[in-house]
Design a protein around this motif. Structure first.
Motif, PDB file in Angstrom:
ATOM      1  N   ALA A   1       0.831  -1.205   0.000  1.00 51.51           N
ATOM      2  CA  ALA A   1       0.000   0.000   0.000  1.00 51.51           C
ATOM      3  C   ALA A   1       0.865   1.254   0.000  1.00 51.51           C
ATOM      4  CB  ALA A   1      -0.939   0.003   1.204  1.00 51.51           C
ATOM      5  N   SER A   2       1.974   1.207   0.735  1.00 54.80           N
ATOM      6  CA  SER A   2       2.880   2.361   0.777  1.00 54.80           C
ATOM      7  C   SER A   2       3.489   2.614  -0.594  1.00 54.80           C
ATOM      8  CB  SER A   2       3.990   2.112   1.803  1.00 54.80           C
ATOM      9  OG  SER A   2       3.448   1.946   3.102  1.00 54.80           O
TER      10      SER A   2
ATOM     11  N   THR B   1       0.823   4.033  -3.047  1.00 56.27           N
ATOM     12  CA  THR B   1       0.487   5.427  -2.756  1.00 56.27           C
ATOM     13  C   THR B   1       1.617   6.364  -3.154  1.00 56.27           C
ATOM     14  OG1 THR B   1      -0.845   4.656  -0.891  1.00 56.27           O
ATOM     15  CG2 THR B   1      -0.331   6.992  -0.973  1.00 56.27           C
ATOM     16  N   ARG B   2       2.837   6.031  -2.730  1.00 53.70           N
ATOM     17  CA  ARG B   2       3.969   6.873  -3.096  1.00 53.70           C
ATOM     18  C   ARG B   2       4.277   6.760  -4.584  1.00 53.70           C
ATOM     19  NH1 ARG B   2       4.270  10.925  -0.638  1.00 53.70           N
ATOM     20  NH2 ARG B   2       6.362  11.227  -1.498  1.00 53.70           N
TER      21      ARG B   2
ATOM     22  N   GLN C   1      -5.299  10.893 -11.767  1.00 55.74           N
ATOM     23  CA  GLN C   1      -6.240  10.456 -10.727  1.00 55.74           C
ATOM     24  C   GLN C   1      -7.381   9.624 -11.324  1.00 55.74           C
ATOM     25  OE1 GLN C   1      -4.984  11.415  -7.788  1.00 55.74           O
ATOM     26  NE2 GLN C   1      -3.480  12.501  -9.045  1.00 55.74           N
TER      27      GLN C   1
ATOM     28  N   LEU D   1      -4.618   6.175 -11.632  1.00 51.62           N
ATOM     29  CA  LEU D   1      -4.946   5.428 -10.422  1.00 51.62           C
ATOM     30  C   LEU D   1      -5.666   4.121 -10.735  1.00 51.62           C
ATOM     31  CD1 LEU D   1      -5.057   5.244  -7.344  1.00 51.62           C
ATOM     32  CD2 LEU D   1      -7.151   6.631  -7.409  1.00 51.62           C
TER      33      LEU D   1
ATOM     34  N   GLU E   1       4.346  14.861   2.469  1.00 52.81           N
ATOM     35  CA  GLU E   1       3.800  13.659   1.833  1.00 52.81           C
ATOM     36  C   GLU E   1       3.477  13.874   0.370  1.00 52.81           C
ATOM     37  OE1 GLU E   1       0.235  10.364   2.430  1.00 52.81           O
ATOM     38  OE2 GLU E   1       0.073  12.326   3.376  1.00 52.81           O
ATOM     39  N   ARG E   2       3.153  15.098  -0.067  1.00 61.27           N
ATOM     40  CA  ARG E   2       2.588  15.297  -1.394  1.00 61.27           C
ATOM     41  C   ARG E   2       3.626  15.278  -2.508  1.00 61.27           C
ATOM     42  NH1 ARG E   2      -1.474  20.152  -1.666  1.00 61.27           N
ATOM     43  NH2 ARG E   2      -1.656  19.276  -3.765  1.00 61.27           N
TER      44      ARG E   2
END
Length: 380
Positions: A223-224, A227-228, A248, A253, A344-345
């Motif tokens: 999952a990490s 996401t990254r 997106q 995605l 994080e972004r």
């Protein structure tokens, strides 16, 4: 130029160049939507099996193909009188195949659609750019298809969606109308760059997921990375002219989720073999079909370097491919090589702290303010 229209009652005549799993599946999508489909297969025996038995037992075992779906190993016959051409060959052989296609469609204003998700290793060009170079056609007649499109699931008629992108809205609409049936829905946009790079970049992240899966790491790790990985994909695509909202959507995605989580994914499978300790050469030998992500790592990293975009996950995938990193070491170094806290972004190492993403949003806002039509997003 705009594509020549075909009477709706007849359905368009289309050629699909390439009869692997995805090419054959897309031929089935088109035939089930009412198109008159001729597949081109390099091997005569495969063309005969598709045309007579309505099967492709090597690439789509157990799938019955539509009765109206034809096939030939003669490219000239496949191209006779077609209204649209769909290309589904390995990305590294596209240019060679286009040299044969060009004289057969030269001077005809018909859409040419890329079903491929790779970049040319020697040039770093996207597939639509290779098509434009080799066919020397109106860029508005070129379209690309992308999205969460695992071939066998779609061949089994499990509901899914895709996005068709072209610089020409009319071309995108014409192709989307053909690629639409009871189990397959095509959305459209005009962000060709974002749509293509989404399909390319998710393959690289899927290889990383396969590696950690092969090593035996669990869902938190995966999952990490997903996401990254989406951050890396968006940073890279936007820096190269894409619209962030495209990443997106289905081409970003959506495709990332499907490719990373499914054992049907060739790139996931390749990564898993690497994680289990197989060498790059052994993985290539074991794979029956092309895993585009393996060929795309180096040219993508070169483009990232030129755009000053940091892609630590993809960099670590290359280190594993080159034998410079033990697969077990990829996860602890997910996105950083020091202990400096990061936002994080964006990714550590980007000098503008995400400025490329902000500039892209500003471009989209300015376009909207001045009455322009947005190019990103998946619109039906």
């Amino acid at each position: 130029m705009t594509p020549r229209r075909t009477p709706a009652a007849a359905g368009p005549r289309v050629a699909v160049v390439g009869a692997g799993s995805w090419g054959t599946t897309f031929g089935k999508i088109l035939a089930d939507g009412g198109a008159q489909v001729t597949m081109w297969a390099r091997r005569p025996e495969l063309a005969q099996e598709i045309a007579e038995a309505k099967r492709n037992s090597k690439y789509l075992p157990g799938i019955n193909l539509p009765r109206a779906m034809n096939a030939t190993h003669e490219l000239a016959r496949a191209m006779e009188g077609v209204d649209q051409v769909f290309l589904s060959v390995p990305s590294q052989s596209l240019r060679e195949n286009l040299k044969a296609v060009r004289p057969l469609i030269e001077g005809r204003d018909i859409p040419v659609v890329s079903l491929m998700k790779g970049v040319e290793r020697t040039t770093g060009l996207r597939m639509s750019q290779v098509i434009e170079q080799e066919l020397r056609c109106d860029p508005g007649l070129i379209a690309v298809a992308s999205g969460p499109n695992l071939a066998l699931e779609i061949a089994r008629e499990q509901p899914t969606a895709a996005v068709i992108a072209s610089r020409s809205q009319e071309t995108a609409d014409a192709v989307a109308r053909a690629a639409r049936n009871s189990y397959f829905r095509s959305f459209v946009n005009t962000d060709v760059i974002g749509t293509e790079f989404g399909g390319v970049l998710k393959n690289l992240i899927a290889v990383a997921i396969g590696i950690v899966d092969g090593v035996g790491y669990g869902e938190n790790t995966k999952a990490s990375i997903i996401t990254r990985g989406l951050v890396e994909m968006t940073d890279f695509a936007v820096a190269n002219g894409a619209h962030p909202e495209t990443l997106q959507g289905l081409a970003g995605l959506g495709d990332l989720i499907a490719t990373c989580q499914s054992p049907l994914s060739r790139n996931n499978t390749a990564g898993r073999l690497l994680g289990q300790g197989y060498s790059f050469q052994d993985v290539v030998k074991q794979m029956q079909q092309t895993a585009e992500g393996l060929a795309s790592v180096a040219p993508i990293l070169q483009l990232a370097h030129e755009a000053e975009v940091h892609m630590p996950i993809v960099e670590q995938v290359k280190m594993v491919l080159d034998g410079r990193m033990d697969p077990r070491d990829i996860a602890p170094h997910l996105t950083t090589d020091d202990d400096t806290p990061q936002g994080e972004r964006t990714n550590h190492g980007q000098a503008d702290g995400g400025g490329a993403l902000r500039r892209a949003f500003q471009r989209a806002f300015d376009q909207f303010r001045h009455g322009g039509r947005g190019a990103g997003g998946d619109r039906s």
